[in-house]
Design an enzyme around this catalytic site. Structure first.
Site, short mmCIF file in Angstrom:
data_model
loop_
_atom_site.label_atom_id
_atom_site.label_comp_id
_atom_site.label_asym_id
_atom_site.label_seq_id
_atom_site.Cartn_x
_atom_site.Cartn_y
_atom_site.Cartn_z
N GLY A 25 44.91 -17.76 -13.92
CA GLY A 25 43.48 -18.04 -14.02
C GLY A 25 42.99 -17.68 -15.41
O GLY A 25 42.30 -16.68 -15.61
N THR A 26 43.35 -18.49 -16.37
CA THR A 26 43.15 -18.14 -17.78
C THR A 26 41.70 -18.08 -18.20
O THR A 26 41.38 -17.43 -19.20
CB THR A 26 43.88 -19.15 -18.68
OG1 THR A 26 43.45 -20.48 -18.35
CG2 THR A 26 45.39 -19.07 -18.47
N ARG A 27 40.80 -18.71 -17.45
CA ARG A 27 39.38 -18.72 -17.85
C ARG A 27 38.55 -17.63 -17.17
O ARG A 27 37.33 -17.59 -17.31
CB ARG A 27 38.76 -20.09 -17.56
CG ARG A 27 39.27 -21.18 -18.50
CD ARG A 27 38.47 -22.46 -18.31
NE ARG A 27 38.90 -23.20 -17.14
CZ ARG A 27 38.20 -24.18 -16.58
NH1 ARG A 27 37.02 -24.52 -17.07
NH2 ARG A 27 38.66 -24.81 -15.53
N MET A 28 39.21 -16.74 -16.45
CA MET A 28 38.49 -15.70 -15.73
C MET A 28 38.13 -14.50 -16.60
O MET A 28 37.49 -13.56 -16.15
CB MET A 28 39.31 -15.23 -14.52
CG MET A 28 39.49 -16.27 -13.43
SD MET A 28 37.92 -16.81 -12.70
CE MET A 28 37.38 -15.31 -11.90
N ASN A 245 36.92 -20.94 -11.49
CA ASN A 245 37.67 -20.94 -12.74
C ASN A 245 37.08 -19.99 -13.78
O ASN A 245 37.75 -19.66 -14.75
CB ASN A 245 37.71 -22.36 -13.34
CG ASN A 245 38.52 -23.31 -12.47
OD1 ASN A 245 39.65 -23.01 -12.10
ND2 ASN A 245 37.93 -24.44 -12.13
#
Length: 267
Positions: A25-28, A245
């Site tokens: 979840g890179t945008r968290m 996201n």
């Protein structure tokens, strides 16, 4: 647990559940796996496990990978959960294939069904899963998808049907034609598969040339092209497929989840 002595299990045997929980979840804006972020005061993946248990699942397999110790800790109150490890992030098809050693018996005999779900969808309802399973078994399908119709389908795989309304394919947005992008029926990743058919088909999934990943979304098309029955059921309320996201998304879904729980408690 399902009676392991039955060589030909009946279709009313309990389904199992496979939950995808290996991603980051890179945008968290966090180093934690996405599924352990809290919704309703606890890790969001717990809500998915609860829905599966309420829908009658006898086994729950969580696919873990990135910082898996956090996911295992989040699910510590669920001793029935088993784990499969995805060492490399090579797509959803690869993730489910990592479960194969745990599915040896189910893959070797007919009659076993499995939900495949995402661990970052805490608004999932057990009633939707029951409806999905009933439709799957009632049709004698090898794969059944529960879909949603969204006013803005941007970012989701589209459900392509033929002139008779039968399933043809799931087309990811990046591969969709302008006409296909106009389709509002989307794939929110609510799957029910015959386990033997799923495992067999996963071995035939080819690596995507654009991303280098193996996609579970290819499996229904492979089954259909092989002559198996694939069903599609419009059953998922649009609210339930809200994506998480970003931290803002998380706060929005948390508010919906809490209001829903308060409403249930007030009955």
């Amino acid at each position: 647990m399902t009676d392991g002595s039955a060589s030909h299990p009946q279709k009313n045997s309990a389904p199992l559940a496979i939950i995808l929980a290996a991603g980051k979840g890179t945008r968290m804006k966090s180093d934690l796996p996405k599924v352990v972020h809290h919704v309703g005061g606890r890790p969001m993946v717990c809500a998915v496990v609860d829905a599966c248990l309420e829908a009658g699942c006898a086994r729950v397999i969580a696919i873990v990978g990135y910082k898996q110790e956090h996911v295992r800790e989040a699910l510590a109150d669920y001793p029935m959960v088993e784990y499969a490890v995805q060492e490399e992030q090579l797509g959803t098809g690869h993730a489910v294939a990592c479960c194969s050693p745990l599915l040896a018996r189910e893959a070797s005999e007919p009659g076993h069904d499995a939900f495949v779900l995402c661990g970052d969808g805490p608004l999932i309802r057990s009633a939707t899963l029951k409806q999905l399973l009933d439709a799957h078994r009632g049709a004698g399908a090898k794969a059944t998808l529960a879909t949603a119709e969204l006013a803005d389908p941007t970012g989701y795989g589209r459900i392509v049907r033929d002139a008779q309304g039968k399933f043809q394919a799931i087309v990811e947005q990046k591969n969709a034609t302008p006409e296909q992008r106009a389709i509002r029926e989307v794939n929110p990743s609510y799957y029910c598969f015959d386990v033997a058919a799923m495992v067999s088909s996963l071995s035939k999934v080819e690596r995507n040339a654009l991303t280098g990943e193996y996609y579970l979304t290819d499996v229904p098309g492979l089954l259909l092209n092989g002559g198996s029955r694939v069903e599609v059921l419009r059953a998922v309320p649009p609210e339930d497929v809200l994506s998480i996201n970003t931290p803002e998304d998380l706060a929005h879904v948390d508010g919906i989840y809490r209001k829903r729980r308060e409403g249930m408690a007030g009955r």
